[in-house]
Write a protein that holds these residues in place. Structure first.
Motif, PDB file in Angstrom:
ATOM      1  N   SER A  38      54.497  32.776  57.928  1.00 31.22           N
ATOM      2  CA  SER A  38      55.316  31.569  58.015  1.00 31.22           C
ATOM      3  C   SER A  38      56.679  31.782  57.381  1.00 31.22           C
ATOM      4  CB  SER A  38      54.638  30.424  57.272  1.00 31.22           C
ATOM      5  OG  SER A  38      53.696  29.824  58.093  1.00 31.22           O
ATOM      6  N   GLY A  39      57.673  31.154  57.990  1.00 30.90           N
ATOM      7  CA  GLY A  39      59.028  31.232  57.464  1.00 30.90           C
ATOM      8  C   GLY A  39      59.506  29.876  56.991  1.00 30.90           C
ATOM      9  N   GLY A  40      60.306  29.887  55.939  1.00 31.22           N
ATOM     10  CA  GLY A  40      60.882  28.662  55.407  1.00 31.22           C
ATOM     11  C   GLY A  40      62.387  28.679  55.534  1.00 31.22           C
ATOM     12  N   ARG A  41      63.009  27.788  54.778  1.00 39.46           N
ATOM     13  CA  ARG A  41      64.473  27.695  54.823  1.00 39.46           C
ATOM     14  C   ARG A  41      65.124  29.023  54.423  1.00 39.46           C
ATOM     15  NH1 ARG A  41      65.820  21.916  53.939  1.00 39.46           N
ATOM     16  NH2 ARG A  41      64.506  22.057  52.104  1.00 39.46           N
ATOM     17  N   GLY A  42      64.352  29.840  53.693  1.00 38.83           N
ATOM     18  CA  GLY A  42      64.858  31.150  53.274  1.00 38.83           C
ATOM     19  C   GLY A  42      65.141  32.105  54.430  1.00 38.83           C
ATOM     20  N   VAL A  43      64.638  31.827  55.642  1.00 41.84           N
ATOM     21  CA  VAL A  43      64.942  32.727  56.764  1.00 41.84           C
ATOM     22  C   VAL A  43      66.371  32.509  57.275  1.00 41.84           C
ATOM     23  CG1 VAL A  43      62.525  32.900  57.535  1.00 41.84           C
ATOM     24  CG2 VAL A  43      64.032  31.278  58.633  1.00 41.84           C
ATOM     25  N   LYS A  44      66.940  31.371  56.914  1.00 38.82           N
ATOM     26  CA  LYS A  44      68.379  31.074  57.077  1.00 38.82           C
ATOM     27  C   LYS A  44      68.874  30.804  58.499  1.00 38.82           C
ATOM     28  CE  LYS A  44      69.855  33.052  52.761  1.00 38.82           C
ATOM     29  NZ  LYS A  44      68.595  33.597  52.259  1.00 38.82           N
ATOM     30  N   SER A  45      68.145  31.190  59.546  1.00 35.73           N
ATOM     31  CA  SER A  45      68.608  30.932  60.916  1.00 35.73           C
ATOM     32  C   SER A  45      67.444  31.178  61.880  1.00 35.73           C
ATOM     33  CB  SER A  45      69.751  31.871  61.302  1.00 35.73           C
ATOM     34  OG  SER A  45      69.269  33.206  61.337  1.00 35.73           O
ATOM     35  N   ALA A  46      67.652  30.806  63.144  1.00 36.02           N
ATOM     36  CA  ALA A  46      66.622  31.084  64.161  1.00 36.02           C
ATOM     37  C   ALA A  46      66.426  32.598  64.280  1.00 36.02           C
ATOM     38  CB  ALA A  46      67.030  30.495  65.502  1.00 36.02           C
ATOM     39  N   GLU A  47      67.524  33.347  64.226  1.00 38.08           N
ATOM     40  CA  GLU A  47      67.440  34.819  64.330  1.00 38.08           C
ATOM     41  C   GLU A  47      66.697  35.396  63.132  1.00 38.08           C
ATOM     42  OE1 GLU A  47      70.598  33.186  64.512  1.00 38.08           O
ATOM     43  OE2 GLU A  47      70.054  32.940  66.623  1.00 38.08           O
ATOM     44  N   GLY A  48      66.770  34.679  62.006  1.00 39.78           N
ATOM     45  CA  GLY A  48      66.111  35.142  60.784  1.00 39.78           C
ATOM     46  C   GLY A  48      64.596  35.225  60.928  1.00 39.78           C
ATOM     47  N   PHE A  49      64.035  34.567  61.965  1.00 38.04           N
ATOM     48  CA  PHE A  49      62.592  34.637  62.193  1.00 38.04           C
ATOM     49  C   PHE A  49      62.169  35.974  62.796  1.00 38.04           C
ATOM     50  CE2 PHE A  49      62.019  30.153  61.316  1.00 38.04           C
ATOM     51  CZ  PHE A  49      60.690  30.090  60.919  1.00 38.04           C
ATOM     52  N   GLN A  50      63.164  36.765  63.320  1.00 42.08           N
ATOM     53  CA  GLN A  50      62.797  37.986  64.038  1.00 42.08           C
ATOM     54  C   GLN A  50      61.931  38.942  63.203  1.00 42.08           C
ATOM     55  OE1 GLN A  50      63.135  38.214  67.349  1.00 42.08           O
ATOM     56  NE2 GLN A  50      61.778  39.986  67.068  1.00 42.08           N
ATOM     57  N   PRO A  51      62.284  39.201  61.917  1.00 40.85           N
ATOM     58  CA  PRO A  51      61.418  40.099  61.142  1.00 40.85           C
ATOM     59  C   PRO A  51      59.985  39.577  61.002  1.00 40.85           C
ATOM     60  CG  PRO A  51      63.447  39.588  59.926  1.00 40.85           C
ATOM     61  CD  PRO A  51      63.474  38.772  61.161  1.00 40.85           C
ATOM     62  N   LEU A  52      59.816  38.227  61.058  1.00 35.89           N
ATOM     63  CA  LEU A  52      58.461  37.667  60.990  1.00 35.89           C
ATOM     64  C   LEU A  52      57.722  37.963  62.292  1.00 35.89           C
ATOM     65  CD1 LEU A  52      60.266  35.820  58.982  1.00 35.89           C
ATOM     66  CD2 LEU A  52      58.369  34.227  59.157  1.00 35.89           C
TER      67      LEU A  52
END
Ligand code: FAD
Length: 319
Positions: free
Chosen positions: A204-218
Motif C-alpha cells: 500500500s502507498g500513502g501520501r508519501g508516494v507523492k504522485s500517481a507515478e510514485g506508485f510505480q515502484p509499488l
C-alpha cells in the motif's frame, strides 16, 4: 445438528475464496448437520463440484438474468426465496460488499439474528469479531433462533477438499419482480490483477508516494510478489490513485499474510483496515511515524530507494 446455508459469490466466473471459507465456517456451525450452498447468476451449476468437495451436500442454482449483477432488491428477493426453500438454521455469507449489504436486509425482513464481520468461530456457537475499528475483539454467543453470519475474508482457513464428495444440484425457479434497481453498465476500476480483499500480499502507498507515478515502484514489487496494490485515504484524496484502492475504516478491510505500508503514517482510520494482517512491514522516512507501532518489521528510509532494492532482491529468489 443444524442445517447451514452458504450463499456463495462468483466473480468473473470464479468462485471467490471467501465462499470456501464460509463453507469451512458452516462446518463448525452445522455441528455434524447438513451444509447446503446457493449460487446466483450465470452458469451457477459449474461450481457445484467444488462446493461439494468443500462440504455442500446440495447446491441450489439460480441462473436468473436479474442475478448476474448484484442489486440489493434482486438478491434480497432471491435469498428470501432460497431460505424458504432450504429452510436452514443458519446462513453464512462473506463480509464482502454483497454480504454486508444483503445479510442485514434479509435478516431484518425474516426476523433472524445477525453476527457480522466474524473473524473466527467455535462450536456453541461463539463468534469473534472486531470492535472499535479493530482496536479490540469481542466474543458473541448466539443462544437461540435462526441466524445470519458474515465472515471476514482471509481469516477462516479453507478446509481440505474431498474429491470423493458429490452434491445434488437443485435448479431453483425464482420469482424476481418490481425491481427498483437495474444495472445498465459496469465500469470497472481495478487496482491490478489481484483482488485486494483476497490478496495474500498487499503493498500500500500513502501520501508519501507523492504522485500517481510514485506508485510505480509499488507496482513493480507487486508484480514480483504477485501482490495487490492498495492505498491510504491520503493517497486517494490527493488523486494519486483510485478510491477503489483505499484501505481503512471507510475503505476496504484486508487481512493478508504480508502487508507492506509505504509512505503511510499509520492513522487509526487506516489501521482499522489492515491491522489484522499477519505480518506488517512499514517503510517510512519518519522514525516516529505511528505505523511503526503496529509493524512487525520497520524500515526507516525513503520508499523510492528501499522499494527498488527490495524488488531487485526478491527477483533474485522468485523470478
Ligand atoms: P500522511 O499522514 O500525510 O502520511 C504520509 C507519510 O509518508 C508520513 O508518515 C511521511 O513520513 C511518509 N513519507 C513521506 N515521504 C516519504 C518517502 N519518500 N519515503 C517514505 N516515507 C515517506 N485513512 C485511510 O487510510 N483509510 C480510511 O479508510 C480512512 N477513513 C477515514 C475516515 C474518517 C471519518 C476520517 C476523519 C479520516 C479517515 N482517514 C482514512 C484519513 C486518516 O485520518 C489519515 O488522514 C490518512 O490515513 C493519512 O494518509 P497517509 O498516511 O497516506 O498520509
Amino acid at each position: 445438528m443444524k442445517k447451514v446455508l452458504v450463499l456463495t459469490e462468483v466473480r468473473d466466473g470464479q468462485l471467490r475464496n471467501v465462499s470456501l471459507e464460509a463453507l469451512a465456517a458452516a462446518q463448525v456451525l452445522a455441528e455434524g448437520g447438513e451444509i447446503v450452498a446457493g449460487v446466483f447468476g450465470a452458469d451457477a451449476a459449474s461450481h457445484a463440484q467444488v462446493l461439494a468437495q468443500h462440504g455442500a451436500s446440495t447446491v441450489y442454482t439460480a441462473d436468473h438474468q436479474a442475478l448476474v449483477q448484484y442489486t440489493p432488491d434482486a438478491y434480497a428477493q432471491a435469498l428470501v426465496q432460497l431460505i424458504e426453500l432450504a429452510s436452514p438454521d443458519a446462513i453464512v455469507l462473506g463480509h464482502t460488499a454483497i454480504g454486508r449489504d444483503v445479510a442485514p436486509r434479509v435478516a431484518a425482513k425474516l426476523g433472524y439474528g445477525l453476527v457480522s464481520d466474524v473473524t473466527s468461530l467455535e462450536a456453541g456457537p461463539v463468534f469473534v469479531r472486531p470492535i472499535y475499528a479493530g482496536k479490540a475483539f469481542q466474543q458473541r454467543k448466539f443462544v437461540d433462533g435462526k441466524i445470519f453470519i458474515t465472515i471476514r475474508p482471509n481469516n477462516i482457513a479453507i478446509g481440505t477438499p474431498d474429491a470423493s464428495k458429490t452434491a445434488v444440484v437443485v435448479p431453483v425457479d425464482l420469482e424476481i419482480k418490481d425491481l427498483r434497481t437495474i444495472v445498465k453498465e459496469v465500469v470497472r476500476k481495478t487496482s491490478g490483477k489481484v483482488d485486494l480483499s483476497e490478496a495474500k500480499v498487499v503493498i500500500s502507498g500513502g501520501r508519501g508516494v507523492k504522485s500517481a507515478e510514485g506508485f510505480q515502484p509499488l507496482y513493480d514489487l507487486a508484480e514480483v510478489l504477485g501482490a495487490a496494490v492498495g492505498a491510504s485515504r491520503g493517497a486517494c484524496d490527493a488523486d494519486y490513485c483510485d478510491y477503489s484502492m483505499q484501505i481503512g475504516q471507510t475503505g476496504k478491510v484486508v487481512t493478508p499474510d504480508l502487508y507492506i505500508a509505504c509512505g503511510i503514517s499509520g492513522a487509526i482510520q487506516h489501521l482499522a483496515g489492515m491491522s489484522s494482517s499477519k505480518v506488517i512491514v512499514a517503510i517510512n522516512k519518519d522514525p516516529e511515524a505511528p505505523i511503526f507501532q503496529v509493524a512487525d518489521y520497520g524500515i526507516v528510509g525513503d520508499l523510492f530507494e528501499v522499494l527498488p532494492l527490495l524488488t531487485a532482491e526478491f527477483k533474485k529468489v522468485l523470478v
